[in-house]
Design a protein around this motif. Structure first.
Motif, short mmCIF file in Angstrom:
data_model
loop_
_atom_site.label_atom_id
_atom_site.label_comp_id
_atom_site.label_asym_id
_atom_site.label_seq_id
_atom_site.Cartn_x
_atom_site.Cartn_y
_atom_site.Cartn_z
N SER A 197 32.72 -88.45 6.01
CA SER A 197 33.53 -88.80 4.86
C SER A 197 34.56 -87.70 4.67
N ILE A 199 37.08 -85.23 2.94
CA ILE A 199 37.14 -84.56 1.64
C ILE A 199 38.58 -84.43 1.19
N THR A 255 36.59 -84.82 -3.93
CA THR A 255 36.23 -86.24 -3.86
C THR A 255 36.03 -86.59 -2.39
N TYR A 256 35.24 -87.63 -2.16
CA TYR A 256 34.89 -88.04 -0.81
C TYR A 256 35.37 -89.46 -0.55
N SER A 257 35.90 -89.70 0.64
CA SER A 257 36.30 -91.05 1.03
C SER A 257 35.05 -91.87 1.36
N ILE A 294 35.11 -82.44 5.97
CA ILE A 294 34.34 -83.68 5.84
C ILE A 294 32.96 -83.39 5.26
N ALA A 295 32.35 -84.44 4.74
CA ALA A 295 30.90 -84.46 4.53
C ALA A 295 30.34 -85.16 5.76
N CYS A 325 22.66 -85.06 4.28
CA CYS A 325 24.09 -84.98 4.01
C CYS A 325 24.48 -83.50 3.95
N TYR A 355 27.56 -81.27 2.88
CA TYR A 355 28.61 -81.62 1.93
C TYR A 355 30.00 -81.04 2.18
N TYR A 356 30.12 -79.96 2.96
CA TYR A 356 31.41 -79.29 3.06
C TYR A 356 31.56 -78.70 4.45
N ARG A 403 29.43 -75.79 -0.80
CA ARG A 403 30.55 -76.42 -1.49
C ARG A 403 31.07 -75.47 -2.55
N VAL A 413 29.10 -90.89 -0.44
CA VAL A 413 28.43 -89.60 -0.33
C VAL A 413 27.56 -89.44 -1.58
#
Length: 189
Positions: free
Chosen positions: A16, A18, A27-29, A107-108, A123, A125-126, A157, A183
């Motif tokens: 995803s 960022i 925010t994540y896509s 990305i995540a 997951c 996250y960063y 993150r 996410v």
């Protein structure tokens, strides 16, 4: 519910992109499947510091700076190359171009390990993704598929220090089943 006794396999790799807004809000896509995941290795980053007093190891502390992750895939898809690695698809000739101006996106990264009872979903996250090396080998008596490696640095993150989350046997079905839809972010109480 009991824990898995063993874990094995790797599947359901997703990424995803960022977006960092004003003030550092992340925010994540919508997650995108990254097909062909072969192997993943997460090596902890951080330091251990020992303090000696009274002629003994008096105190030890360690820091969590995330993971150095190596992801092996069958082949890096064009979509990942353009969306994350920043390569551009040139004109009507449809040629992928990498230049000194190419910038990768954070990305995540999500994936799961199967278990004897239930798959565990993870997951990171960063993550910062580095350009992959490019290798192949000649065919011999058999045609062995070649793989490609991506290096990801999974850092805490910036907004809250979260590095990774994983499901447990007690994770509600609604959260577990939606893991690759968005996410995962815990509900704010």
């Amino acid at each position: 519910m009991a824990d898995n006794k063993v874990v094995f396999g790797l599947r359901n790799a997703h990424y995803s992109i960022i977006t960092e807004g004003e003030g550092g809000a992340i925010t994540y896509s919508t997650p995108v499947a990254l097909k062909g995941a072969v192997e993943i290795s997460l090596e902890p980053r951080g330091e251990t510091t020992d303090f000696y007093a009274d002629d003994i190891l008096y105190y030890t502390t360690s820091t969590n700076q995330g993971y150095e992750t190596t992801l092996t895939v069958a082949n890096i898809p064009q979509e990942f190359r353009t969306d994350v690695l920043g390569e551009t698809l040139e004109g009507t000739d449809n040629v992928l171009t990498e230049s000194v101006e190419t910038k990768t996106k954070k990305i995540a990264f999500m994936f799961e390990f199967d278990g004897d009872l239930k798959a565990v979903r993870h997951c990171l996250y960063y993550c910062t993704v580095t350009r992959p090396s490019l290798t192949s080998a000649t065919k011999s008596e058999s045609a062995e598929p070649q793989t490609q490696e991506l290096a990801l640095i999974s850092a805490p993150r910036p907004e809250d220090g979260v590095v990774k989350r994983s499901t447990t046997p007690e994770t509600p079905d609604g959260v577990y089943n939606a893991w690759y839809t968005n996410v995962y972010l815990p509900a704010v109480v």
